[in-house]
Design an enzyme around this catalytic site. Structure first.
Site, mmCIF file in Angstrom:
data_model
loop_
_atom_site.group_PDB
_atom_site.id
_atom_site.type_symbol
_atom_site.label_atom_id
_atom_site.label_comp_id
_atom_site.label_asym_id
_atom_site.label_seq_id
_atom_site.Cartn_x
_atom_site.Cartn_y
_atom_site.Cartn_z
ATOM 1 N N GLY A 32 -98.685 -0.103 -5.655
ATOM 2 C CA GLY A 32 -99.823 -0.591 -6.414
ATOM 3 C C GLY A 32 -99.554 -0.408 -7.898
ATOM 4 O O GLY A 32 -98.409 -0.532 -8.349
ATOM 5 N N CYS A 33 -100.574 -0.093 -8.658
ATOM 6 C CA CYS A 33 -100.444 0.066 -10.114
ATOM 7 C C CYS A 33 -99.345 1.064 -10.463
ATOM 8 O O CYS A 33 -99.394 2.222 -10.080
ATOM 9 C CB CYS A 33 -101.768 0.547 -10.693
ATOM 10 S SG CYS A 33 -101.664 1.001 -12.431
#
EC number: 1.8.4.11
Length: 198
Positions: A32-33
């Site tokens: 993810g991020c």
């Protein structure tokens, strides 16, 4: 004076041996991020450095805008350099799984789309085997299947400078983003007291 010189020589030799003893290896994770993945791994003993970037796609030297727009085949990733004398890949990949939502095939938390989905980009055939073994060991301990993709290698492209160490450069914005996105709460729902959160 001679003793001082000998002591200094011994200290220098000891430092040289210590430097040679470091077994620096690379791992690449998509969780993810990349701001969050970088922050999580910087807190792990034995990790020497982390770099946010992109991997897995066909576009050379992609930009952030290109990757999040989709169609490049790249994910947001973090390249982790670690000292294998302190932490092995088995422990590293175990920590990675327990820091993300391994059950979500379509992104992570509030960030949706392929570029935010999870993967292990194995740098060697041994890493690929270890990642599969750890996945198979952990999967029966949670509700749902681990859908994190195991990928063979791939070129790593560093992200733009403003993304590097974002959590340190912009701590208030980073903490607000991480909290608003619900990352830690979701990881804790999946992994319970085994969750790795900040």
């Amino acid at each position: 004076m001679r003793l001082k010189t000998l002591a200094l020589a011994a200290l220098t030799l000891g430092s040289a041996h210590a430097a040679q003893a470091e077994d620096l290896q690379r791992a690449v994770f998509a969780g993810g991020c990349f701001w969050c993945v970088e922050s999580d791994f910087d807190a792990v003993e034995g990790v020497v450095s982390t770099i946010s970037g992109y991997a897995g796609g066909t576009v050379e030297n992609p930009t952030y805008r290109q990757v999040v727009a989709g169609g490049t085949g790249h994910r947001e990733v973090v390249e982790v350099t670690y000292d294998a004398d302190i932490i092995g890949f088995t422990e590293l990949v175990d920590k990675f799984y327990r820091s993300v939502d391994v059950t979500d095939p379509d992104g992570q938390f509030c960030d949706r789309g392929f570029s935010y989905s999870t993967a292990v980009y194995a740098q060697t055939s041994e890493q690929l085997e270890i990642a599969a073994e750890v996945r198979d060991r952990l999967e029966p301990t949670i509700d749902g299947d681990i859908v994190t993709e195991l990928v063979d290698g791939g070129t790593f492209y560093p992200a733009e400078e403003y993304h590097q160490n974002y959590y340190q450069k912009n701590p208030l914005r980073y903490r607000f983003y991480r909290s608003r996105c619900g990352r830690d709460n979701q990881v804790e729902r999946i992994w319970g007291d085994r969750a790795l959160t900040h």
